[in-house]
Write an enzyme that holds these catalytic residues in place. Structure first.
Site, short mmCIF file in Angstrom:
data_model
loop_
_atom_site.label_atom_id
_atom_site.label_comp_id
_atom_site.label_asym_id
_atom_site.label_seq_id
_atom_site.Cartn_x
_atom_site.Cartn_y
_atom_site.Cartn_z
N GLU A 58 -10.87 39.11 1.42
CA GLU A 58 -9.51 40.32 0.73
C GLU A 58 -8.92 41.03 2.14
OE1 GLU A 58 -13.46 42.34 -1.02
OE2 GLU A 58 -11.48 42.49 -2.17
N CYS A 92 -14.20 39.20 -10.61
CA CYS A 92 -15.12 39.44 -9.61
C CYS A 92 -16.02 38.33 -9.17
CB CYS A 92 -15.83 41.08 -10.26
SG CYS A 92 -17.26 41.37 -8.49
N ARG A 100 -20.87 39.66 -8.66
CA ARG A 100 -21.42 40.36 -8.92
C ARG A 100 -22.94 40.11 -9.86
NH1 ARG A 100 -18.33 37.75 -14.06
NH2 ARG A 100 -17.50 36.79 -12.71
N TRP A 117 -18.17 46.30 -1.55
CA TRP A 117 -17.99 45.90 0.14
C TRP A 117 -17.00 44.80 -0.07
CZ3 TRP A 117 -23.57 45.20 -1.54
CH2 TRP A 117 -24.03 44.56 -2.02
N1 ARG Z 1 -8.52 43.20 -2.89
C1 ARG Z 1 -8.66 44.52 -2.80
C2 ARG Z 1 -8.48 44.86 -1.94
O1 ARG Z 1 -8.24 44.42 -0.87
C3 ARG Z 1 -9.83 45.50 -3.64
C4 ARG Z 1 -10.77 44.80 -4.95
C5 ARG Z 1 -12.22 45.00 -4.61
N2 ARG Z 1 -13.19 44.63 -3.23
C6 ARG Z 1 -13.98 44.25 -3.43
N3 ARG Z 1 -14.74 43.55 -2.82
N4 ARG Z 1 -15.05 45.15 -4.71
O2 ARG Z 1 -8.39 46.42 -1.11
#
Ligand code: ARG
Length: 399
Positions: free
Chosen positions: A280, A102, A105, A275
């Site tokens: 991602e 992560c 953090r 968030w």
């Molecule tokens: N990578 C995952 C997604 O696209 C989520 C993982 C957690 N991500 C976060 N920013 N807390 O759905």
């Protein structure tokens, strides 16, 4: 605010209570799994190590020797022990601090910990997961939250959430071999259908929440009710046509299939969220060839030459897709980090932890963002090695 709220699915609208399981109306029996394991007696050494760490980091917490004796005696008597609310909060926050994959953090201390250890029914878990999404969504100002449900006890596994995230889009392949929706949602989509859930032909249909009250038993399933799934429609600041693609993504990524382990006690149902970082969604969920696979579509609309990989049409489309994701979330007033800012925050986190004498184990391949890696400071260094035995931790679920 510009985000749209998802309407409840018809199947749930006919049920009197939005939290009542709809699975009773399902036809046919889903395959039953027999759990291949039984939770064991809580490890005394893990328990003691945790209590000592808690008191070491929270010097005001009281008499450590007394608490250690109390915990060990409780394990001898009952096979396990109960965390105090403060121990639970600390343990959950440190599990986040220890999450080597992560990048976010820096804010581990601000995690909101909901103590829901008394909630054990599938109905209760579903209702509190929906409340989790509302609290975390916070009208766009996303708050990191964890909801901790009942732990496993020796010989008595606790309930599980089947879904890997509280919100995830369904996906399936048509007879012609074309994907509709998120291929990542294919397994839960099939599972939910076995239970009697009805899927649409829409690319962004939210899956129902599936809860196993007793592991191995048939899960109950619940449509996510009105008002708890915040979604952001995607548009591009410079290209009007982008909105016509009809893309969207949900606001709150809430992982629900990892076990939180604190001091030898396992909490298999402990959904948590942060968030999103834009990449991602923009560089993985919508871009990966095994996910929504949208780079060719975006490249064509941009008029890029796709005749050769060397035109870098993928790279150029990828950047515009990421611009659209960041722009849309900002416009909707929904918290989202960009990879440059989040990278800097992570290095601040490492410096801050260093001042407390703590290492920051990190997995380079997960920390470095999937676009423009070398333009972020996290690319240009190595990290403390990852030790899989570190606790408290979020662990991949065994069953
Ligand atoms: N990578 C995952 C997604 O696209 C989520 C993982 C957690 N991500 C976060 N920013 N807390 O759905």
């Amino acid at each position: 605010m510009v985000f749209s709220l998802r309407r409840r699915h018809k199947a749930a609208a006919v049920s009197a209570c939005p939290f009542s399981p709809a699975s009773t109306s399902a036809s046919g029996d889903a395959p039953r799994r027999t759990p291949s394991w039984v939770p064991q007696v809580t490890d005394r050494r893990e328990a003691e190590n945790f209590v000592r760490q808690f008191h070491h980091e929270q010097p005001g917490a009281g008499d450590v020797a007394r608490r250690v004796r109390e915990v060990l005696a409780e394990i001898d008597r009952t096979g396990t022990y109960e965390h105090t609310p403060d121990e639970l909060s600390f343990g959950a926050r440190v599990a986040w601090r220890n999450a080597a994959r992560c990048i976010g953090r820096l804010y581990w201390r601000s995690l909101v910990v909901r103590d829901l250890r008394h909630v054990t029914s599938a109905d209760g878990i579903a209702a509190d997961c929906f409340e989790h999404l509302r609290l975390a969504g916070n009208a766009g100002r996303i708050r990191p939250v964890i909801s901790v449900f009942a732990p496993d006890r020796p010989g008595r596994p606790a309930p599980r959430i089947v879904n890997d995230q509280l919100v995830r889009y369904a996906g399936h392949r048509t007879a012609e071999g074309r994907w509709i929706g998120d291929p990542r949602g294919a397994a839960p989509t099939a599972h939910a259908r076995d239970l009697g859930w009805k899927r649409d032909e829409e690319p962004f249909q939210v899956l129902p929440l599936m809860v196993e009250e007793r592991p191995g038993a048939r899960p109950e399933w619940y449509e996510l009710p009105d008002g708890c799934v915040m979604e952001v429609p995607l548009r591009h600041p410079d290209h009007e046509w982008f909105a016509e693609l009809g893309l969207r993504w949900y606001a709150v990524p809430a992982i629900s299939d990892m076990t939180l382990e604190i001091g030898g006690v396992r909490y298999p149902a402990a959904p948590f969220n942060g968030w999103y970082m834009g990449t991602e969604i923009g560089a993985r969920n919508l871009a990966d060839a095994e996910r929504y696979d949208l780079l060719p579509v975006v490249a064509d609309r941009l008029g890029l030459d796709r005749s050769s990989a060397r035109t870098l049409w993928r790279d150029r489309a990828l950047v515009e897709l990421n611009v659209a994701v960041l722009h849309s979330f900002q416009r909707a007033g929904v918290t989202m980090a960009d990879h440059h800012t989040e990278s800097e925050r992570f290095l601040r986190h490492i410096a801050q932890e260093g001042r407390h004498g703590r290492p920051v184990p990190a997995d380079w391949s997960w920390i470095v963002p999937p676009v423009s890696g070398s333009t972020t400071p996290v690319f240009h260094r190595y990290y403390d090695p990852v030790d899989a035995s570190v606790r408290p931790a979020f662990l991949a679920r065994e069953s």
